[in-house]
Design a protein around this motif. Structure first.
Motif, short mmCIF file in Angstrom:
data_model
loop_
_atom_site.label_atom_id
_atom_site.label_comp_id
_atom_site.label_asym_id
_atom_site.label_seq_id
_atom_site.Cartn_x
_atom_site.Cartn_y
_atom_site.Cartn_z
N ILE A 1 0.85 -1.19 0.00
CA ILE A 1 0.00 0.00 0.00
C ILE A 1 0.89 1.24 0.00
CG2 ILE A 1 -1.87 1.20 1.19
CD1 ILE A 1 -2.26 -1.59 2.68
N GLU A 2 0.83 2.01 -1.06
CA GLU A 2 1.63 3.23 -1.16
C GLU A 2 0.78 4.44 -0.75
OE1 GLU A 2 4.59 3.82 -4.29
OE2 GLU A 2 3.64 2.14 -5.33
N ILE A 3 1.35 5.25 0.10
CA ILE A 3 0.69 6.50 0.51
C ILE A 3 1.16 7.60 -0.44
CG2 ILE A 3 0.32 8.15 2.36
CD1 ILE A 3 -0.79 5.41 2.99
N ASP A 4 0.25 8.13 -1.23
CA ASP A 4 0.61 9.20 -2.15
C ASP A 4 1.08 10.43 -1.37
OD1 ASP A 4 0.33 10.11 -5.14
OD2 ASP A 4 -0.51 11.76 -3.94
N ARG A 5 2.01 11.18 -1.96
CA ARG A 5 2.60 12.32 -1.24
C ARG A 5 1.60 13.44 -1.00
NH1 ARG A 5 4.89 16.52 -4.41
NH2 ARG A 5 4.51 16.32 -6.65
N THR A 6 0.44 13.41 -1.68
CA THR A 6 -0.58 14.44 -1.46
C THR A 6 -1.53 14.09 -0.33
OG1 THR A 6 -2.04 13.39 -3.12
CG2 THR A 6 -0.52 15.10 -3.90
N VAL A 7 -1.38 12.91 0.26
CA VAL A 7 -2.29 12.47 1.33
C VAL A 7 -1.95 13.20 2.63
CG1 VAL A 7 -2.98 10.50 2.74
CG2 VAL A 7 -2.67 10.22 0.27
N ASP A 8 -2.97 13.70 3.32
CA ASP A 8 -2.74 14.43 4.56
C ASP A 8 -2.47 13.48 5.71
OD1 ASP A 8 -5.46 13.92 6.09
OD2 ASP A 8 -5.96 14.36 4.00
N THR A 9 -2.03 14.05 6.83
CA THR A 9 -1.64 13.23 7.98
C THR A 9 -2.81 12.46 8.58
OG1 THR A 9 -1.93 15.16 9.43
CG2 THR A 9 0.28 14.75 8.56
N THR A 10 -4.00 13.05 8.57
CA THR A 10 -5.16 12.36 9.14
C THR A 10 -5.49 11.11 8.34
OG1 THR A 10 -6.08 14.45 9.96
CG2 THR A 10 -7.60 12.59 9.75
N THR A 11 -5.50 11.23 7.01
CA THR A 11 -5.79 10.07 6.16
C THR A 11 -4.71 9.00 6.32
OG1 THR A 11 -6.93 11.46 4.54
CG2 THR A 11 -6.19 9.30 3.79
N THR A 12 -3.45 9.43 6.40
CA THR A 12 -2.36 8.47 6.59
C THR A 12 -2.54 7.68 7.87
OG1 THR A 12 -0.81 9.89 5.38
CG2 THR A 12 0.14 8.24 6.85
N SER A 13 -2.86 8.37 8.95
CA SER A 13 -3.07 7.70 10.24
C SER A 13 -4.25 6.75 10.18
CB SER A 13 -3.28 8.75 11.33
OG SER A 13 -3.52 8.12 12.58
N THR A 14 -5.33 7.17 9.53
CA THR A 14 -6.53 6.32 9.42
C THR A 14 -6.23 5.05 8.64
OG1 THR A 14 -7.98 8.27 9.50
CG2 THR A 14 -8.91 6.23 8.58
N ILE A 15 -5.50 5.17 7.53
CA ILE A 15 -5.17 4.00 6.72
C ILE A 15 -4.25 3.06 7.50
CG2 ILE A 15 -3.92 3.24 4.66
CD1 ILE A 15 -4.97 5.78 3.27
N ALA A 16 -3.26 3.62 8.21
CA ALA A 16 -2.34 2.79 8.99
C ALA A 16 -3.08 1.99 10.05
CB ALA A 16 -1.26 3.67 9.62
N GLN A 17 -4.03 2.61 10.71
CA GLN A 17 -4.80 1.89 11.72
C GLN A 17 -5.65 0.79 11.09
OE1 GLN A 17 -7.00 4.71 14.12
NE2 GLN A 17 -5.20 6.00 14.41
N ALA A 18 -6.22 1.08 9.90
CA ALA A 18 -7.03 0.06 9.21
C ALA A 18 -6.17 -1.12 8.78
CB ALA A 18 -7.72 0.69 8.00
N VAL A 19 -4.95 -0.85 8.33
CA VAL A 19 -4.05 -1.93 7.93
C VAL A 19 -3.78 -2.87 9.10
CG1 VAL A 19 -1.71 -2.47 7.17
CG2 VAL A 19 -2.97 -0.64 6.05
N LYS A 20 -3.57 -2.31 10.28
CA LYS A 20 -3.32 -3.14 11.45
C LYS A 20 -4.53 -3.99 11.81
CE LYS A 20 -1.62 0.23 13.99
NZ LYS A 20 -1.02 0.94 15.14
N ARG A 21 -5.72 -3.41 11.67
CA ARG A 21 -6.92 -4.19 12.00
C ARG A 21 -7.11 -5.35 11.03
NH1 ARG A 21 -9.04 1.07 13.12
NH2 ARG A 21 -9.88 1.22 11.00
#
Length: 417
Positions: free
Chosen positions: A195-215
């Motif tokens: 899963i690549e995080i695009d450089r335009t993604v904000d910090t909130t979206t990055t954190s949300t995706i990271a938490q979903a990946v762990k779940r």
């Protein structure tokens, strides 16, 4: 006594007379139809009826069996996951086996962190090349793990139609089904998500995706392995503080040997060893920068490699000057940091070593410092060592040494004043 026949007027005579009369008259169409049906019925014996009935039953059974083997929308989606794999790498590809081994040897969830253009995605691909069940996709601003997963798997469209609103449970369901369908079945095998995080993604979206990946990938039941590729080093500060369930791997720039191997394989060989060393010292060893060097010089956008290297230094001058002007404090913390980095033997300043009188400054507030650095890529926050470093030490060093043809002074701190 007379033997002549006598008239018989009894009932038997009457029935016989009527039958003969009926047979002697012409047959109507209705009579012929009745006769035909009767003939067909007489020709069909009980064995024929059994054959017809058995044929029908067999046809129904075969149809039912074939229908049961027809893949469902879920199975079609799961089979698409099974067949997905990374089959090619950039040409030329410089193997980095130690880094790729780190990706696959650290549990179910690995996060790749490094500067933009250092080769994080290539390392992730190298670690999973030619493996089946490897699905890669990029998340965009405002995205979610669920949206990114299904958007990049078009063969799951029919399965999506069966869902009112897709959720993380549906992603886990598909991944678990893919593991079940794999032949031969291996209870320890699970698909892999890159899963690549695009450089335009904000910090909130990055954190949300990271938490979903762990779940999805770590919490029981675990249904996949995941490699999360951050857009740059700063993005790692958006990760949840959960070292127990995520393993962070720092991807550095090429070593000098790797950089020279890359240049050799790109045909960049018309230089003496000393000349190439000078160029690499200015340009640095970041994969993206070396590729740009080869392509731009090859396309004659720069007369020589030395011209390109000088342009890099000029750009770094503007970046460093911008950083030094970013603070209006009486004692500029960025000026102090630049001096500290220049005098540091290892080119790093740990956050814990920042002087007490800067305790309330931007340097001690990581998120605030990250916002400044995003605009002025002169220094970086290095998560593995919890320290500041120059974003590209070769370039910033070149500015300080006055190697830019436009340099007004060798000391960048004088410029900010």
């Amino acid at each position: 006594r007379s033997t002549a026949p006598h008239a018989d007027t009894g009932p038997t005579h009457s029935v016989l007379t009527r039958r003969l009369s009926a047979e002697s008259r012409p047959r109507s169409r209705l009579d012929e139809h009745d006769y035909t049906l009767s003939a067909v019925a007489d020709s069909l014996n009980w064995k024929s009826l059994i054959i017809v009935l058995a044929t029908w039953v067999l046809s129904w059974i075969v149809g039912s069996i074939m229908e049961s083997f027809k893949p469902t929308a879920l199975d079609t989606c799961a089979m698409r996951i099974l067949k997905s794999q990374i089959v090619d790498l950039p040409d030329p590809h410089i193997p980095r086996p130690a880094l790729s081994a780190a990706v696959i040897n650290f549990g179910m969830y690995t996060v790749l962190v490094g500067q933009r253009g250092c080769g994080k995605t290539v390392v992730a691909k190298e670690a999973t090349i030619n493996q089946t069940g490897v699905v890669g996709f990029t998340t965009m601003p405002g995205d979610s793990l669920v949206n990114g997963f299904f958007r990049n798997n078009p063969r799951c469209s029919n399965y999506l139609k069966t869902l009112e609103t897709p959720t993380e449970k549906d992603v886990k369901f598909v991944l678990a089904r893919a593991a079940e369908l794999r032949k031969p079945y291996d209870p320890s095998w699970v698909p892999t998500l890159i899963i690549e995080i695009d450089r335009t993604v904000d910090t909130t979206t990055t954190s949300t995706i990271a938490q979903a990946v762990k779940r999805v990938c770590v919490d029981e039941p675990s249904t996949c392995r995941a490699v999360l590729v951050m857009s740059d080093a700063l993005a790692s500060f958006s990760l949840p503080k959960d070292q127990g369930r995520q393993h962070i791997v720092w991807i550095p720039d090429f070593t000098e040997a790797e950089a020279n191997e890359y240049l050799d394989r790109r045909g960049f060989m018309n230089f003496t060893k000393a000349a190439r060393a000078r160029i690499v010292a200015k340009v640095g060893t970041r994969a993206a920068d070396l590729r740009k060097l080869v392509e731009l010089v090859g396309a004659k956008q720069f007369m020589t490699a030395e011209d390109f290297a000088s342009s890099i230094i000029r750009a770094a001058e503007g970046t460093l000057t911008g950083l030094l002007h970013s603070s209006k404090a009486e004692e500029n913390p960025w000026v102090w940091l630049v001096h500290a980095l220049l005098s540091s033997p290892n080119g790093a300043v740990e956050i814990n070593d920042i002087p007490d009188h800067f305790s309330d400054s931007v340097l001690n507030r990581v998120q605030a410092a990250a916002e400044v650095i995003k605009t002025h890529h002169a220094v970086l926050l290095h998560p593995p060592s919890n320290s500041f470093k120059f974003y590209r030490s070769s370039r910033c060093g070149g500015v300080v040494k006055g190697e830019s043809t436009n340099a007004a002074t060798a000391n960048p701190t004088e410029r900010q004043g």
